[in-house]
Design an enzyme around this catalytic site. Structure first.
Site, PDB file in Angstrom:
ATOM      1  CB  ALA A  35      -0.986   0.042   1.199  1.00 28.35           C
ATOM      2  CG  ASN A  38       0.657  -0.054  -4.139  1.00 29.08           C
ATOM      3  OD1 ASN A  38       1.507  -0.508  -4.874  1.00 29.08           O
ATOM      4  ND2 ASN A  38      -0.570  -0.590  -3.813  1.00 29.08           N
ATOM      5  NE  ARG A 169      -5.604  -4.878   1.696  1.00 30.91           N
ATOM      6  CZ  ARG A 169      -6.019  -3.465   1.563  1.00 30.91           C
ATOM      7  NH1 ARG A 169      -7.106  -3.099   2.291  1.00 30.91           N
ATOM      8  NH2 ARG A 169      -5.594  -2.673   0.656  1.00 30.91           N
ATOM      9  CB  THR A 228     -13.022   6.369   0.130  1.00 31.97           C
ATOM     10  OG1 THR A 228     -12.589   5.237   0.643  1.00 31.97           O
ATOM     11  CG2 THR A 228     -11.833   7.418   0.261  1.00 31.97           C
ATOM     12  CG  ASP A 260      -2.821   1.633  -1.711  1.00 26.28           C
ATOM     13  OD1 ASP A 260      -3.380   1.792  -0.889  1.00 26.28           O
ATOM     14  OD2 ASP A 260      -2.480   0.838  -2.265  1.00 26.28           O
ATOM     15  CG  ASP A 295      -0.759  -4.301  -6.370  1.00 23.49           C
ATOM     16  OD1 ASP A 295      -1.315  -5.090  -7.347  1.00 23.49           O
ATOM     17  OD2 ASP A 295      -0.893  -4.713  -5.402  1.00 23.49           O
TER      18      ASP A 295
HETATM   19  O1  KDG Z   1      -4.103  -1.494  -1.600  1.00 23.47           O
HETATM   20  C1  KDG Z   1      -3.271  -2.375  -2.317  1.00 23.47           C
HETATM   21  C2  KDG Z   1      -2.540  -3.190  -1.427  1.00 23.47           C
HETATM   22  O2  KDG Z   1      -3.580  -4.000  -0.648  1.00 23.47           O
HETATM   23  C3  KDG Z   1      -1.644  -4.301  -2.301  1.00 23.47           C
HETATM   24  O3  KDG Z   1      -0.762  -3.646  -2.937  1.00 23.47           O
HETATM   25  C4  KDG Z   1      -0.852  -5.328  -1.344  1.00 23.47           C
HETATM   26  O4  KDG Z   1      -0.263  -4.049   0.503  1.00 23.47           O
HETATM   27  C5  KDG Z   1      -0.839  -4.865   0.199  1.00 23.47           C
HETATM   28  C6  KDG Z   1      -1.711  -5.568   1.168  1.00 23.47           C
HETATM   29  O5  KDG Z   1      -1.274  -5.694   2.300  1.00 23.47           O
HETATM   30  O6  KDG Z   1      -2.651  -6.023   0.659  1.00 23.47           O
END
Ligand code: KDG
Length: 317
Positions: A35, A38, A169, A228, A260, A295
């Site tokens: 992230a 990116n 996540r 967002t 990102d 990404d």
């Molecule tokens: O926002 C995109 C990211 O999620 C990806 O590039 C990978 O950093 C990452 C992740 O942990 O999911």
């Protein structure tokens, strides 16, 4: 001094070609992700100087990541190179409605996981107008949360504006853990970015994006909150005022990294002054990012501003 400094882990993404599935594809495409990396790439691509701090294994894969970021112009002088650990990977099967995108992480024991505050030259890491951090980093390994807190505090004490993107996540932490870390870091940040769904799932909030932004600002005591909402655009509660920008119509080929790209557009706009403009640059960059595979968002300032000014207009070159 760079304009924006970020800290986080890079990963290699392995994806089947569009329309194929992980369980039986014969080939995997490789993209560099992560992230904060990116965000740094998207910023450097529009001409905003960006530093990315991390740890990379001194292997062909670690060097591939560094080469990719350096080719966009990202400053890598604070990256720690390690001999013993590995680069994280993730597998992403890009969905197409009604099939959702699915992600499988393979990132235990990575070089970034062993990065410790004592390894870093904090004056160099924090020599920036803005420090950008995300919840992904905080959830990666034991001690990563402390690293994020330390970066926010070091940044603030040196006069940088600290931005934190919740970027939840589910594969890395529970909603409760993410909510509790966000509450902890909140007193060390100036700007919070949060997806509407994360505001609902992590903090139990309800209502439309402007209400979510208001409630997050009150609950966490952060004066500048950006929410967002994908196709619903983005809103900001900013020093007591409210701003909004619509999403731009997009035919998405790959949504990974759009958040990102949005964050990068926001930071770029914040550096130039106006929160409203920042939201517009954010939604323009997010929509552009979704039109390309991978990404990273590597559009020029001219391409983004053209879109941000005349949303959806046909451009002949
Ligand atoms: O926002 C995109 C990211 O999620 C990806 O590039 C990978 O950093 C990452 C992740 O942990 O999911």
């Amino acid at each position: 001094r760079v304009e924006v400094s970020t800290l986080g882990e890079a990963v290699l993404r392995l994806s089947p070609p569009t329309g194929e599935r992980l369980r039986d594809c014969a080939q995997l495409r490789v993209h560099v992700g992560g992230a904060e990396a990116n965000v740094a790439v998207a910023l450097a691509s529009v001409g905003v100087s960006a530093r990315w701090t991390s740890a990379l294994p001194d292997t062909v894969l670690g060097r591939r990541v560094a080469d990719s970021l350096a080719s966009a112009g990202v400053v890598l002088d604070t990256v720690r190179w390690t001999a013993d650990e590995r680069l994280g990977l993730y597998f992403a099967e890009i969905g197409s409605p009604p099939r959702p995108t699915s992600v499988l992480y393979d990132r235990a024991g990575t070089a970034f996981g062993s990065l410790h505050a004592d390894h870093l030259d904090w004056a160099a890491v924090c020599e920036a107008r803005i420090i950008h951090l995300t919840g992904i980093t905080a959830a990666l390994a034991p001690g990563s949360d402390a690293l994020v807190l330390r970066t926010a505090r070091e940044g603030r004490s040196r006069g940088a504006l600290v931005v934190y993107d919740v970027n939840y996540r589910a594969a890395l932490s529970s909603p409760e853990e993410a909510a509790s870390f966000t509450a902890e870091v909140a007193s060390d940040i100036d700007v919070l970015i949060c997806r509407a769904e994360d505001a609902r799932d992590l903090f139990g909030l309800a209502g439309d994006p402007p209400a979510l932004a208001d409630d997050l600002a009150k609950r966490l005591g952060v004066g500048r909150v950006v929410v967002t909402a994908g196709a619903g655009g983005a809103v900001a509660r900013w020093d007591g005022e409210s701003f909004a920008a619509p999403a731009l119509p997009t035919v998405a080929v790959d949504r990974i990294g759009a958040g990102d790209a949005f964050a990068a557009g926001m930071l770029w706009g914040v550096l130039d002054g106006s929160p409203e403009d920042a939201l517009r640059r954010g939604t323009a960059m997010a929509s552009l990012a979704m039109t390309v595979q991978g990404d990273q968002c590597r559009f020029s300032a001219e391409e983004v501003l053209e879109l941000a000014r005349g949303a959806g207009r046909e451009v002949r070159r």
